[in-house]
Design a protein around this motif. Sequence first.
Motif, PDB file in Angstrom:
ATOM      1  N   LEU A 142      42.966  36.710  34.171  1.00  0.00           N
ATOM      2  CA  LEU A 142      44.166  38.048  33.903  1.00  0.00           C
ATOM      3  C   LEU A 142      45.573  37.313  32.905  1.00  0.00           C
ATOM      4  N   GLY A 143      45.799  37.354  32.273  1.00  0.00           N
ATOM      5  CA  GLY A 143      46.275  36.790  31.134  1.00  0.00           C
ATOM      6  C   GLY A 143      47.161  35.497  31.958  1.00  0.00           C
ATOM      7  N   ASP A 144      48.321  35.641  30.825  1.00  0.00           N
ATOM      8  CA  ASP A 144      49.562  34.528  31.056  1.00  0.00           C
ATOM      9  C   ASP A 144      50.796  35.877  30.457  1.00  0.00           C
ATOM     10  N   PRO A 145      52.008  36.233  31.052  1.00  0.00           N
ATOM     11  CA  PRO A 145      52.010  36.061  32.824  1.00  0.00           C
ATOM     12  C   PRO A 145      50.574  36.945  33.285  1.00  0.00           C
ATOM     13  N   PRO A 146      50.037  36.668  34.799  1.00  0.00           N
ATOM     14  CA  PRO A 146      48.662  37.550  35.394  1.00  0.00           C
ATOM     15  C   PRO A 146      48.971  39.297  35.530  1.00  0.00           C
ATOM     16  N   THR A 147      48.078  39.764  35.406  1.00  0.00           N
ATOM     17  CA  THR A 147      48.254  41.336  35.394  1.00  0.00           C
ATOM     18  C   THR A 147      47.218  41.661  36.107  1.00  0.00           C
ATOM     19  N   THR A 148      47.279  42.814  36.595  1.00  0.00           N
ATOM     20  CA  THR A 148      46.159  43.289  36.524  1.00  0.00           C
ATOM     21  C   THR A 148      44.907  44.141  35.866  1.00  0.00           C
ATOM     22  N   ASP A 149      46.010  44.071  34.568  1.00  0.00           N
ATOM     23  CA  ASP A 149      45.413  45.120  32.853  1.00  0.00           C
ATOM     24  C   ASP A 149      44.115  45.264  33.287  1.00  0.00           C
ATOM     25  N   ARG A 150      43.082  44.621  33.370  1.00  0.00           N
ATOM     26  CA  ARG A 150      42.437  44.037  32.737  1.00  0.00           C
ATOM     27  C   ARG A 150      40.647  44.784  33.154  1.00  0.00           C
ATOM     28  N   ILE A 151      41.193  44.033  34.740  1.00  0.00           N
ATOM     29  CA  ILE A 151      40.158  45.058  36.057  1.00  0.00           C
ATOM     30  C   ILE A 151      40.120  45.965  36.244  1.00  0.00           C
ATOM     31  N   GLU A 152      41.672  46.310  35.933  1.00  0.00           N
ATOM     32  CA  GLU A 152      41.674  48.169  36.008  1.00  0.00           C
ATOM     33  C   GLU A 152      41.183  48.906  34.902  1.00  0.00           C
ATOM     34  N   SER A 153      40.926  47.894  33.635  1.00  0.00           N
ATOM     35  CA  SER A 153      40.153  48.732  32.505  1.00  0.00           C
ATOM     36  C   SER A 153      38.835  48.806  33.065  1.00  0.00           C
ATOM     37  N   ILE A 154      38.431  47.615  33.166  1.00  0.00           N
ATOM     38  CA  ILE A 154      37.345  47.859  33.923  1.00  0.00           C
ATOM     39  C   ILE A 154      37.070  48.637  34.160  1.00  0.00           C
ATOM     40  N   LEU A 155      37.229  48.524  35.472  1.00  0.00           N
ATOM     41  CA  LEU A 155      37.409  49.412  35.831  1.00  0.00           C
ATOM     42  C   LEU A 155      37.300  51.552  36.367  1.00  0.00           C
ATOM     43  N   ASP A 156      38.073  50.989  35.320  1.00  0.00           N
ATOM     44  CA  ASP A 156      38.532  52.864  34.424  1.00  0.00           C
ATOM     45  C   ASP A 156      36.818  53.322  33.718  1.00  0.00           C
ATOM     46  N   ALA A 157      36.392  52.126  34.110  1.00  0.00           N
ATOM     47  CA  ALA A 157      35.355  52.074  32.438  1.00  0.00           C
ATOM     48  C   ALA A 157      34.011  52.202  33.441  1.00  0.00           C
ATOM     49  N   TYR A 158      33.543  51.538  34.233  1.00  0.00           N
ATOM     50  CA  TYR A 158      32.880  51.216  35.558  1.00  0.00           C
ATOM     51  C   TYR A 158      33.109  50.436  36.780  1.00  0.00           C
ATOM     52  N   PRO A 159      33.259  52.233  37.091  1.00  0.00           N
ATOM     53  CA  PRO A 159      34.005  51.818  38.678  1.00  0.00           C
ATOM     54  C   PRO A 159      33.692  50.441  39.273  1.00  0.00           C
ATOM     55  N   ASP A 160      32.527  50.777  39.315  1.00  0.00           N
ATOM     56  CA  ASP A 160      31.250  49.643  40.548  1.00  0.00           C
ATOM     57  C   ASP A 160      31.020  48.616  40.428  1.00  0.00           C
ATOM     58  N   ALA A 161      32.010  48.090  39.029  1.00  0.00           N
ATOM     59  CA  ALA A 161      31.773  46.908  38.816  1.00  0.00           C
ATOM     60  C   ALA A 161      32.674  45.811  40.229  1.00  0.00           C
ATOM     61  N   GLU A 162      31.998  44.273  40.057  1.00  0.00           N
ATOM     62  CA  GLU A 162      32.863  43.701  41.243  1.00  0.00           C
ATOM     63  C   GLU A 162      32.487  42.320  40.028  1.00  0.00           C
ATOM     64  N   PHE A 163      33.589  41.105  40.039  1.00  0.00           N
ATOM     65  CA  PHE A 163      34.453  40.488  39.609  1.00  0.00           C
ATOM     66  C   PHE A 163      34.070  38.929  40.037  1.00  0.00           C
ATOM     67  N   LYS A 164      34.385  37.985  39.545  1.00  0.00           N
ATOM     68  CA  LYS A 164      34.410  36.650  39.691  1.00  0.00           C
ATOM     69  C   LYS A 164      35.842  36.637  39.466  1.00  0.00           C
ATOM     70  N   LEU A 165      36.529  36.200  39.687  1.00  0.00           N
ATOM     71  CA  LEU A 165      38.345  35.638  38.841  1.00  0.00           C
ATOM     72  C   LEU A 165      39.184  34.243  39.256  1.00  0.00           C
ATOM     73  N   ASP A 166      39.244  34.387  38.321  1.00  0.00           N
ATOM     74  CA  ASP A 166      39.847  32.355  37.915  1.00  0.00           C
ATOM     75  C   ASP A 166      41.513  32.278  38.350  1.00  0.00           C
ATOM     76  N   PRO A 167      41.571  32.272  40.384  1.00  0.00           N
ATOM     77  CA  PRO A 167      43.807  32.435  40.666  1.00  0.00           C
ATOM     78  C   PRO A 167      43.963  30.676  40.109  1.00  0.00           C
ATOM     79  N   THR A 168      45.382  31.730  39.826  1.00  0.00           N
ATOM     80  CA  THR A 168      46.609  30.049  39.230  1.00  0.00           C
ATOM     81  C   THR A 168      47.826  30.223  39.733  1.00  0.00           C
ATOM     82  N   PRO A 169      48.386  29.070  39.990  1.00  0.00           N
ATOM     83  CA  PRO A 169      49.658  29.638  40.955  1.00  0.00           C
ATOM     84  C   PRO A 169      50.482  30.398  39.577  1.00  0.00           C
ATOM     85  N   ALA A 170      49.892  31.064  38.967  1.00  0.00           N
ATOM     86  CA  ALA A 170      50.723  31.670  38.510  1.00  0.00           C
ATOM     87  C   ALA A 170      51.169  32.914  38.960  1.00  0.00           C
ATOM     88  N   TRP A 171      49.409  33.194  39.877  1.00  0.00           N
ATOM     89  CA  TRP A 171      49.193  34.491  40.748  1.00  0.00           C
ATOM     90  C   TRP A 171      50.645  35.059  41.637  1.00  0.00           C
TER      91      TRP A 171
END
Length: 350
Positions: A142-171
């Motif tokens: 999700l970047g630094d600082p973390p945002t949901t921009d990337r997963i939202e852009s992927i979902l815009d193009a591919y609405p049924d996409a599923e994700f594996k994400l790497d949470p960090t203490p910055a979330w």
Amino acid sequence: MSQLFDAIADLPLAVDATERTRRDRDTSSDFVRTTTTFHLSGEGTTGRGEDVTYDTEDHDALADAPPLDLAGEYTFASFSTHLDDIDLFPTKPPERETARPYRRWAIESAALDLALRQNGRSLADVLDRELSSVRFVVSTRLGDPPTTDRIESILDAYPDAEFKLDPTPAWTDDVVDAVAATEAVRILDLKGLYEGTEVDTDPDPGLYRRLLSTFPEAVFEDPALTPETRPLFDGAEGQVSWDYPITGVESVEARPFEPAWLNIKPSRFGTVRSLFATIEWAAAHDVTLYGGGQFELGVGRDHIQLLASLFYPDGPNDVAPGGYNDPEVAGGLPTSPLTAPENSVGLSWE
């Protein structure tokens, strides 16, 4: 003994020459990925396998090394045994010991691909297993600082996409809530067991607690179980998966409790024998498997997709087509599930 390995052990193969090619590519995780593909040739055909060693210095050193002398006639089992005595890092030791099984897997998978091709067989045919369509998730940060921009852009193009994400203490709580609102997260990789890498993540009891309460159906990969975090998983052991430490059956049996989930990354095992034995162990112990990716740039991605198709097609497989790792995700990519391949010969995803 492994029945799966026994099915391929006696496949004959002949190696006349060994070559290598290198690839470099920018990724969505802000680093340049480098891999090296081994090409084993004989009897007019070629088998390929990809070395996914992460340190570019190891690929640089390999570029200066002479081709490995692997010429000869073998069975697949005898070829694997022959590799036990070959120095796969002839110019310098690897930056990290994890690179040794990665390179071993590259050469073994190339040899298996070659053996199958020389005998006009596919892995599905030899193992007498059906190829199935493969469900996949998209792994991203999700970047630094973390945002949901990337997963939202992927979902815009591919609405049924599923994700594996790497949470960090910055979330922050807002980020956690926004990620949960997508209802698309299947795996949260806590990366609590890595050591000496750029992705090491110290255990954060507060973050673990927040994630467990917010994602009650997610799989939690590689938590660091400390006196502070272990009680958080009481009753939730069935949501825990292991990835980084899994290199064979012994490593699975060494987990603090019998796993319900395992992330299978073939290159971590080094040998086909170890990989197949672990897959069989998991089947005997009712452990759910899914495949893992390592930013493969070439045939390595084909190979992990093929293995997922044969052994764990319905898992949340981290084997998305490589385009999902690009800094800018293009349109027109294959969507999940990937259609089962024809795979008429070798290890290819055709």
